[in-house]
Write a protein that holds these residues in place. Sequence first.
Motif: not given
Lengths: 394, 292
Positions: A83, A88, A108-109
């Motif tokens: 993660r 995240f 994350p994006h």
Amino acid sequence: MTESETVTAARDDLGAAAPAAAPQRLRDPAGTIAHEPLRLGSVSKQYPGTQGPAVADVDLYIEPGEFFSLLGPSGSGKTTTLRMIAGFERPTQGRIWLGETEITGQPPHRRPIHTVFQNYALFPHMNVRQNVGYPLRMAGVAKAEIRARVEEFLARVAVSEFSERMPHQLSGGQRQRVALARALVAKPQLVLLDEPLGALDLKLRQEMQVVLQHLQREVGITFVYVTHDQGEALAMSDHIAIMAEGRVHQIGTPEDVYSRPQTTFVARFVGSTNLLECERDGSGAVCAGELPLRVVDAPEGGGFHLSVRPEVLRLGADASACDNRVEGLVEEAIYQGSDVQLRIRAAGHLIKARGPVGVYGPGETVTIGWNAADAVSIRDDAVPAVANGGAEAA
Amino acid sequence: MSAAARVPASAWRWLMTLPAIAWVVVLVIAPNAILVVYSFWKNEIFGIDHSFTLANYEAVVQSDTVITLMLRSLAIAGGAATMATLIAFPLAYVVVRYFGRYKFYAALLIIVPLWISFLMRVFSWKIILGENGILNGFLETIGIIDEPSSAFLYSPWAVGIVMTYVGIPYVFLASYTLLDRIPPNLYEAAGDCGASGWRTFRTVVWPIARPSVVIGFMLVFVLVFGDYVTPALVGGFSGTMVGTVVLQAFGGLNNWPYGAALAISTVAVSLIVLGLLSLLLRKRYVLEGETA
């Protein structure tokens, strides 16, 4: 050594080792995928309100294009590590690099990293085609190209015929494949897989293992695979990092971790083994309890454990030529089809062994033997702080 | 043997459903049927003429007052439902996403007003909006107005504001229950696929949540459209709504046939609006834990 020095040193190693190893693994004809190694430098994660870190001081180097597994029991920190790579979770300490770019604080994006979630996390309001096309849509790819790429990847994971279905109309295995296509379609640098086969039945799991491996080789994207199933990790990985209680115990090829475990945890967790607690007496001879042993690589000073795999044990007449021999009493014989799993009490130890069907039964006496070279010594004070800094890439 | 056993079982099932059927017939179908029948009769000075007539409906349609009130009711109900939705849905989103383990308590705080009498909730706004009210006092203190204004109370705006307040818990409940069921990993999956926060909302959260938001909107709309208590308390003359005339027809005017026709027209308008809104309700997806 400070943190930044560690990283520089590791990058130097990488500079020397990676170019030789990487090109052979890149099999995508476009040749644009997976050229960036992923590196974690002393990454730790402590959740607020918990005792002790979930991940402590993890150093990893993941080669471009390889199949890398994080293996460990639940609570070992493998999912937390994943993660943090996905973005995240933010590490409490340490840094993460993808190639030359530090991505520790990137949301994350913005990362060229996609994830196959444990429960697939398909969008319930989109059909299969829309789900798979979603990353491309977010990346602003032209409609015609989205269509073509989606078709390509639906075909790769063999779900083309379901392209108009909604997620709830698919079986577990089909959802799994769609999730995989969605993670791969935008050709990220890295695909993270969080126990993706956990919810599938055994037969489907074995089938998907093959699908995953082939797909990974075909598209040449780095896979980071989290699992608690040591068989899965051994079968699929180029390298495995074995984790327990937030720490990395060992990093190596499947053969490394199986035949040369560096900690007793690794020896026990990967495959099945007999761990004998050993000591040296005054004259330097090694014994495990009452049992004197010949050991090839016994470490100097201090206690250690000897790991003897069941499959290196010889029984009965076969044992006569072995370096180490001991008489034992069969306590249990469990029929396994192709062989029998034996539990033998010998010199105060309970030894697991495998024997031929119908030869040894409970209550019988049997000689067990093994050659010193087939057993592995593990220091008791082996520190589970391993950095793979590109060392075994050379 | 099995056939013999089946007969009492089905009889038993009938018996079990009887209370529900009785409830629907006695409390829903019968009163409405009576209302429909009344709307086609005619009011006479000493009773009711039982011959069929459309005169009541003609009177409704030809009355400028009724049309004006109907349009005003539509505007106030639509406005209040819109405002309540604009406030309550983001509120529900924030509570579900960012309140963690306290989200239940936050939700409770927002719903608590529903435990208090409707009349009390409306009446308390007189204290806020009135000439000696809190709003006037506040505006005077900070110097925006020089003397108390009577503009806040007794207007369509007052009805709209109060009904927005009344409607918020309903939209909140409808939105909250659905948003709470969106698996958190869908947000992560959207981010993972390259969607920013806003695009995650637009492409994932909103399409999934929309039906429940529309239901919340509908609840508030229905609640406001036929209401006569709020206009009576805070609406004044300019805040009169269609429910008020229905009440007058049955009460002061004692003209039940006209009142019935007026009530049925109101229900019809409201059904048309709900019918149009239900086009936004279509749902193709199934969330985890639901059966297909």
